[in-house]
Design a protein around this motif. Structure first.
Motif, PDB file in Angstrom:
ATOM      1  N   VAL A   1       8.922 -26.946  -3.556  1.00  0.00           N
ATOM      2  CA  VAL A   1       8.057 -26.875  -2.775  1.00  0.00           C
ATOM      3  C   VAL A   1       7.335 -26.650  -1.866  1.00  0.00           C
ATOM      4  CG1 VAL A   1      10.146 -29.369  -3.249  1.00  0.00           C
ATOM      5  CG2 VAL A   1      10.199 -27.650  -1.205  1.00  0.00           C
ATOM      6  N   ASN A   2       7.473 -25.341  -1.279  1.00  0.00           N
ATOM      7  CA  ASN A   2       7.029 -24.153  -0.324  1.00  0.00           C
ATOM      8  C   ASN A   2       6.236 -23.516  -0.827  1.00  0.00           C
ATOM      9  OD1 ASN A   2       8.505 -25.219   2.359  1.00  0.00           O
ATOM     10  ND2 ASN A   2      10.731 -23.486   2.043  1.00  0.00           N
ATOM     11  N   PHE A   3       6.182 -23.406  -2.029  1.00  0.00           N
ATOM     12  CA  PHE A   3       5.282 -22.355  -2.826  1.00  0.00           C
ATOM     13  C   PHE A   3       4.118 -23.520  -3.453  1.00  0.00           C
ATOM     14  CE2 PHE A   3       3.363 -21.403  -6.793  1.00  0.00           C
ATOM     15  CZ  PHE A   3       3.470 -19.901  -6.894  1.00  0.00           C
ATOM     16  N   PHE A   4       4.310 -24.433  -3.737  1.00  0.00           N
ATOM     17  CA  PHE A   4       3.585 -25.316  -3.906  1.00  0.00           C
ATOM     18  C   PHE A   4       2.477 -25.886  -3.318  1.00  0.00           C
ATOM     19  CE2 PHE A   4       2.634 -30.353  -4.447  1.00  0.00           C
ATOM     20  CZ  PHE A   4       1.969 -29.522  -5.566  1.00  0.00           C
ATOM     21  N   LYS A   5       3.419 -25.674  -1.888  1.00  0.00           N
ATOM     22  CA  LYS A   5       2.270 -25.878  -0.425  1.00  0.00           C
ATOM     23  C   LYS A   5       1.704 -25.270  -0.458  1.00  0.00           C
ATOM     24  CE  LYS A   5       3.309 -26.614   4.394  1.00  0.00           C
ATOM     25  NZ  LYS A   5       4.123 -27.075   6.223  1.00  0.00           N
TER      26      LYS A   5
ATOM     27  N   MET B   1       0.655 -22.989  -1.840  1.00  0.00           N
ATOM     28  CA  MET B   1      -1.009 -23.001  -3.418  1.00  0.00           C
ATOM     29  C   MET B   1      -1.799 -23.450  -2.623  1.00  0.00           C
ATOM     30  SD  MET B   1      -0.756 -24.008  -7.124  1.00  0.00           S
ATOM     31  CE  MET B   1      -0.866 -25.459  -6.845  1.00  0.00           C
ATOM     32  N   VAL B   2      -1.791 -24.627  -2.727  1.00  0.00           N
ATOM     33  CA  VAL B   2      -2.397 -25.803  -2.697  1.00  0.00           C
ATOM     34  C   VAL B   2      -3.889 -25.792  -0.826  1.00  0.00           C
ATOM     35  CG1 VAL B   2      -3.068 -28.149  -2.425  1.00  0.00           C
ATOM     36  CG2 VAL B   2      -1.465 -27.229  -3.996  1.00  0.00           C
ATOM     37  N   LEU B   3      -2.594 -25.574   0.118  1.00  0.00           N
ATOM     38  CA  LEU B   3      -3.239 -25.306   0.998  1.00  0.00           C
ATOM     39  C   LEU B   3      -4.010 -24.386   1.368  1.00  0.00           C
ATOM     40  CD1 LEU B   3      -0.380 -26.758   3.425  1.00  0.00           C
ATOM     41  CD2 LEU B   3      -2.796 -28.032   2.976  1.00  0.00           C
ATOM     42  N   GLY B   4      -3.760 -22.740   0.636  1.00  0.00           N
ATOM     43  CA  GLY B   4      -3.707 -22.049   0.792  1.00  0.00           C
ATOM     44  C   GLY B   4      -5.625 -22.004  -0.298  1.00  0.00           C
ATOM     45  N   GLY B   5      -5.510 -22.964  -1.107  1.00  0.00           N
ATOM     46  CA  GLY B   5      -7.062 -23.021  -1.990  1.00  0.00           C
ATOM     47  C   GLY B   5      -6.879 -22.367  -3.265  1.00  0.00           C
ATOM     48  N   ALA B   6      -5.658 -22.018  -3.311  1.00  0.00           N
ATOM     49  CA  ALA B   6      -5.297 -21.298  -4.730  1.00  0.00           C
ATOM     50  C   ALA B   6      -5.119 -22.287  -5.946  1.00  0.00           C
ATOM     51  CB  ALA B   6      -4.071 -20.543  -4.349  1.00  0.00           C
ATOM     52  N   ASP B   7      -4.953 -22.357  -7.177  1.00  0.00           N
ATOM     53  CA  ASP B   7      -5.204 -22.634  -7.795  1.00  0.00           C
ATOM     54  C   ASP B   7      -4.698 -21.920  -9.548  1.00  0.00           C
ATOM     55  OD1 ASP B   7      -5.451 -24.173 -10.564  1.00  0.00           O
ATOM     56  OD2 ASP B   7      -7.279 -23.169 -11.329  1.00  0.00           O
ATOM     57  N   ASP B   8      -2.901 -22.150  -8.932  1.00  0.00           N
ATOM     58  CA  ASP B   8      -1.695 -20.700 -10.052  1.00  0.00           C
ATOM     59  C   ASP B   8      -1.021 -22.302 -10.933  1.00  0.00           C
ATOM     60  OD1 ASP B   8      -2.062 -18.838  -8.272  1.00  0.00           O
ATOM     61  OD2 ASP B   8      -0.932 -19.554  -6.610  1.00  0.00           O
ATOM     62  N   ALA B   9      -1.222 -23.290 -10.914  1.00  0.00           N
ATOM     63  CA  ALA B   9      -0.223 -24.243 -11.114  1.00  0.00           C
ATOM     64  C   ALA B   9      -1.587 -26.011 -11.087  1.00  0.00           C
ATOM     65  CB  ALA B   9       0.593 -24.588 -11.362  1.00  0.00           C
ATOM     66  N   GLU B  10      -0.663 -26.672 -12.935  1.00  0.00           N
ATOM     67  CA  GLU B  10      -2.014 -27.634 -12.734  1.00  0.00           C
ATOM     68  C   GLU B  10      -0.455 -28.976 -12.038  1.00  0.00           C
ATOM     69  OE1 GLU B  10      -4.141 -25.450 -13.897  1.00  0.00           O
ATOM     70  OE2 GLU B  10      -2.335 -25.459 -15.388  1.00  0.00           O
ATOM     71  N   LEU B  11       1.150 -29.106 -12.262  1.00  0.00           N
ATOM     72  CA  LEU B  11       2.114 -29.806 -11.885  1.00  0.00           C
ATOM     73  C   LEU B  11       2.598 -29.124 -11.177  1.00  0.00           C
ATOM     74  CD1 LEU B  11       2.911 -32.645 -12.663  1.00  0.00           C
ATOM     75  CD2 LEU B  11       3.822 -31.549 -14.482  1.00  0.00           C
ATOM     76  N   GLY B  12       3.860 -29.316 -10.493  1.00  0.00           N
ATOM     77  CA  GLY B  12       5.235 -29.023  -9.283  1.00  0.00           C
ATOM     78  C   GLY B  12       5.667 -30.155  -9.942  1.00  0.00           C
ATOM     79  N   ALA B  13       7.333 -30.130 -10.098  1.00  0.00           N
ATOM     80  CA  ALA B  13       7.591 -30.822 -10.268  1.00  0.00           C
ATOM     81  C   ALA B  13       9.542 -29.971  -9.605  1.00  0.00           C
ATOM     82  CB  ALA B  13       8.326 -30.485 -12.011  1.00  0.00           C
TER      83      ALA B  13
ATOM     84  N   ALA C   1      10.459 -33.652  -2.062  1.00  0.00           N
ATOM     85  CA  ALA C   1       8.951 -34.361  -1.916  1.00  0.00           C
ATOM     86  C   ALA C   1       8.545 -34.778  -0.518  1.00  0.00           C
ATOM     87  CB  ALA C   1       8.724 -35.518  -2.636  1.00  0.00           C
ATOM     88  N   TYR C   2       8.864 -34.822   0.524  1.00  0.00           N
ATOM     89  CA  TYR C   2       8.142 -34.810   1.834  1.00  0.00           C
ATOM     90  C   TYR C   2       7.531 -33.389   1.945  1.00  0.00           C
ATOM     91  CZ  TYR C   2      12.131 -31.958   3.506  1.00  0.00           C
ATOM     92  OH  TYR C   2      13.116 -30.803   4.437  1.00  0.00           O
ATOM     93  N   THR C   3       7.904 -32.242   1.906  1.00  0.00           N
ATOM     94  CA  THR C   3       7.155 -30.992   1.886  1.00  0.00           C
ATOM     95  C   THR C   3       6.106 -30.774   1.247  1.00  0.00           C
ATOM     96  OG1 THR C   3       9.277 -30.111   2.322  1.00  0.00           O
ATOM     97  CG2 THR C   3       7.106 -28.592   1.882  1.00  0.00           C
ATOM     98  N   PRO C   4       5.467 -31.490   0.303  1.00  0.00           N
ATOM     99  CA  PRO C   4       4.620 -30.979  -0.132  1.00  0.00           C
ATOM    100  C   PRO C   4       3.352 -32.622   0.161  1.00  0.00           C
ATOM    101  CG  PRO C   4       5.579 -31.282  -1.971  1.00  0.00           C
ATOM    102  CD  PRO C   4       6.402 -31.181  -0.556  1.00  0.00           C
ATOM    103  N   VAL C   5       4.052 -33.779   0.049  1.00  0.00           N
ATOM    104  CA  VAL C   5       3.439 -35.122   0.440  1.00  0.00           C
ATOM    105  C   VAL C   5       2.537 -34.961   2.006  1.00  0.00           C
ATOM    106  CG1 VAL C   5       3.993 -37.646   0.293  1.00  0.00           C
ATOM    107  CG2 VAL C   5       4.957 -35.964  -1.634  1.00  0.00           C
ATOM    108  N   GLY C   6       3.796 -34.417   3.189  1.00  0.00           N
ATOM    109  CA  GLY C   6       3.623 -34.977   4.118  1.00  0.00           C
ATOM    110  C   GLY C   6       2.319 -33.708   4.378  1.00  0.00           C
ATOM    111  N   ALA C   7       2.089 -32.537   3.689  1.00  0.00           N
ATOM    112  CA  ALA C   7       1.153 -31.726   3.900  1.00  0.00           C
ATOM    113  C   ALA C   7      -0.242 -32.251   3.265  1.00  0.00           C
ATOM    114  CB  ALA C   7       1.472 -30.335   3.769  1.00  0.00           C
ATOM    115  N   GLY C   8      -0.033 -33.252   2.574  1.00  0.00           N
ATOM    116  CA  GLY C   8      -1.761 -33.362   1.901  1.00  0.00           C
ATOM    117  C   GLY C   8      -1.301 -32.951   0.819  1.00  0.00           C
ATOM    118  N   CYS C   9      -0.834 -32.299   0.216  1.00  0.00           N
ATOM    119  CA  CYS C   9      -0.860 -31.261  -1.137  1.00  0.00           C
ATOM    120  C   CYS C   9      -0.778 -32.272  -2.773  1.00  0.00           C
ATOM    121  CB  CYS C   9       0.062 -29.953  -0.957  1.00  0.00           C
ATOM    122  SG  CYS C   9      -0.229 -30.002  -0.029  1.00  0.00           S
TER     123      CYS C   9
END
Length: 223
Positions: free
Chosen positions: A130-134, A136-148, A154-162
């Motif tokens: 979840v930290n990698f996902f967060k 990635m998105v906040l940094g504007g990277a395009d490393d993945a299409e889906l996070g599992a 889930a609160y980590t990326p969801v709470g960050a608006g990712c």
């Protein structure tokens, strides 16, 4: 996830209808003729089928995913997930084991039908995922299409608006039986669903548990 990291997210979640892990289906008690599918899941033939003698699995296979056969030009569909959960979505080969081989065949059919290639970006554990996902998105990277990842982190990326709202993603029909309606309805707040539970996640079934208790004792103790 934001739009630039979810351009094909709908593809993976919807085309898992053929997995043998799916247990639910439509109204199996109904004898109403239904339309069968053609050789690919997106098209349907007009000849009706009498469902009276069909098994639950046979009924389940009659449900079309409703997707058109798009060609993604061999693009990679990248999934971020922790190492312990990789086997839920990815395997390199068939080994004669039912779950493994079903996942392999499911992915192979999707890759062939939509001209995509799956790849997994492994993280050590759920928190790194979840930290990698967060990041990635906040940094504007395009490393993945889906996070599992596990639902309770889930609160980590969801709470960050990712994360994107699954309700707004085109071609995602949450009423289809391969989506877990009970879980998804409970996770939908003000029309927003940021994490999706479906038959794609094997652990959503293998980790199912129940609580048993003595109703008489609860009454006696006014519980």
């Amino acid at each position: 996830m934001r739009k630039h990291t979810a351009k094909m997210a709908w593809l993976l979640l919807l085309v898992t209808a053929g997995s043998i892990f799916t247990a639910s289906c439509g109204d199996t008690a109904s004898n109403t003729p239904v339309q069968t599918q053609a050789n690919n899941d997106s098209a349907a033939v007009t000849e009706p089928v009498d469902t009276a003698e069909l098994t639950e699995l046979e009924m389940r296979k009659l449900i079309s995913d409703g997707l058109t056969d798009e060609d993604f030009g061999g693009k990679a569909f990248r999934i971020i997930m922790e190492s312990e959960r990789v086997e839920e979505m990815w395997t390199d080969e068939q080994i004669g084991e039912a779950c493994n081989d079903s996942i392999y065949m499911r992915n192979s059919k999707i890759e062939s039908r939509f001209n995509v290639k799956f790849s997994v970006i492994e993280q050590v554990d759920k928190f790194e995922t979840v930290n990698f996902f967060k990041t990635m998105v906040l940094g504007g990277a395009d490393d993945a299409e889906l996070g599992a990842y596990n639902d309770y982190v889930a609160y980590t990326p969801v709470g960050a608006g990712c994360c994107m709202n699954w309700v707004d993603i085109p071609n995602v029909d949450l009423s289809r039986p391969w989506h877990n309606k009970l879980a998804n309805d409970g996770a939908t707040i003000n029309g927003k669903l940021f994490t999706l539970c479906s038959d794609l996640s094997v652990s959503s079934m293998t980790y199912t548990y129940g609580i048993f208790f003595n109703t008489r004792l609860t009454t006696n103790y006014d519980m």
